[in-house]
Each structure stands twice: as C-alpha cells, then as structure tokens.
Design a protein around this motif. Sequence first.
Motif, mmCIF file in Angstrom:
data_model
loop_
_atom_site.group_PDB
_atom_site.id
_atom_site.type_symbol
_atom_site.label_atom_id
_atom_site.label_comp_id
_atom_site.label_asym_id
_atom_site.label_seq_id
_atom_site.Cartn_x
_atom_site.Cartn_y
_atom_site.Cartn_z
ATOM 1 N N ASP A 2 -7.598 27.730 -5.201
ATOM 2 C CA ASP A 2 -6.151 27.648 -5.392
ATOM 3 C C ASP A 2 -5.576 26.363 -4.823
ATOM 4 O OD1 ASP A 2 -6.102 30.080 -6.689
ATOM 5 O OD2 ASP A 2 -5.621 31.221 -4.883
ATOM 6 N N GLU A 3 -6.078 25.962 -3.658
ATOM 7 C CA GLU A 3 -5.588 24.738 -3.029
ATOM 8 C C GLU A 3 -5.882 23.525 -3.916
ATOM 9 O OE1 GLU A 3 -6.213 22.189 1.100
ATOM 10 O OE2 GLU A 3 -7.120 24.163 0.908
ATOM 11 N N LEU A 4 -7.076 23.470 -4.469
ATOM 12 C CA LEU A 4 -7.454 22.366 -5.348
ATOM 13 C C LEU A 4 -6.639 22.387 -6.635
ATOM 14 C CD1 LEU A 4 -9.214 19.932 -5.950
ATOM 15 C CD2 LEU A 4 -10.984 21.502 -6.762
ATOM 16 N N LEU A 7 -3.242 21.054 -5.879
ATOM 17 C CA LEU A 7 -3.295 19.613 -5.670
ATOM 18 C C LEU A 7 -3.386 18.872 -7.005
ATOM 19 C CD1 LEU A 7 -3.553 17.174 -3.751
ATOM 20 C CD2 LEU A 7 -6.020 17.555 -3.792
ATOM 21 N N VAL A 8 -4.259 19.331 -7.879
ATOM 22 C CA VAL A 8 -4.413 18.704 -9.196
ATOM 23 C C VAL A 8 -3.105 18.813 -9.978
ATOM 24 C CG1 VAL A 8 -5.598 18.857 -11.422
ATOM 25 C CG2 VAL A 8 -6.916 18.984 -9.295
ATOM 26 N N ALA A 9 -2.488 19.982 -9.962
ATOM 27 C CA ALA A 9 -1.220 20.182 -10.672
ATOM 28 C C ALA A 9 -0.158 19.218 -10.150
ATOM 29 C CB ALA A 9 -0.758 21.627 -10.531
ATOM 30 N N LYS A 11 -0.581 16.321 -8.414
ATOM 31 C CA LYS A 11 -0.916 14.910 -8.637
ATOM 32 C C LYS A 11 -0.785 14.503 -10.103
ATOM 33 C CE LYS A 11 -2.193 13.686 -4.459
ATOM 34 N NZ LYS A 11 -1.579 12.605 -3.702
ATOM 35 N N LEU A 12 -1.105 15.417 -11.009
ATOM 36 C CA LEU A 12 -1.056 15.083 -12.432
ATOM 37 C C LEU A 12 0.254 15.476 -13.098
ATOM 38 C CD1 LEU A 12 -4.664 16.066 -13.556
ATOM 39 C CD2 LEU A 12 -3.780 13.811 -12.941
ATOM 40 N N GLY A 13 1.060 16.259 -12.393
ATOM 41 C CA GLY A 13 2.329 16.688 -12.973
ATOM 42 C C GLY A 13 2.146 17.653 -14.128
ATOM 43 N N VAL A 14 1.159 18.547 -13.989
ATOM 44 C CA VAL A 14 0.898 19.550 -15.025
ATOM 45 C C VAL A 14 1.064 20.936 -14.420
ATOM 46 C CG1 VAL A 14 -0.666 18.041 -16.303
ATOM 47 C CG2 VAL A 14 -1.601 19.584 -14.578
ATOM 48 N N THR A 15 1.060 21.952 -15.271
ATOM 49 C CA THR A 15 1.169 23.320 -14.768
ATOM 50 C C THR A 15 -0.113 23.705 -14.046
ATOM 51 O OG1 THR A 15 0.229 24.323 -16.753
ATOM 52 C CG2 THR A 15 2.630 23.959 -16.736
#
Length: 66
Positions: A2-4, A7-9, A11-15
Amino acid sequence: MDELVKLVASKLGVTEDKAKVAVDLVAGFLKKKLPAPLASQIDAVLSGGGLADKAKGLLKGLGGGD
C-alpha cells in the motif's frame, strides 16, 4: 504494498488503482528476471512486514549486506 502504491500514485499523479497495476506489473517483471531465491521474496517484501529485515536478506542473496 500500500505504501508503494500510494507513493507511485503521488509521484505520477495517477489514481491508486492505476498505481497498483503498475506496481503489480513491475513486481511480476522482477519475479521473472531475478534468480529464484530472490524472486520468491518479492511478495514478502511488498507486503511490508519487516521490510528492513527482508531487504537485508535480499541483499545477502545478491552478495551484499552483512
């Protein structure tokens, strides 16, 4: 994981749903490309429980760490 995913969401500005797909894709890729002893640990590392200890174990498998 969940943490990753968060973070990805972020940094990338995605859902988070799209970020989870990306994380799953990368995890699957790593499982196929890494040696079996390391690949088998991907899910354990992504689950987050004792992440530091698991990372040390993975590094030992690569010949690094103490």
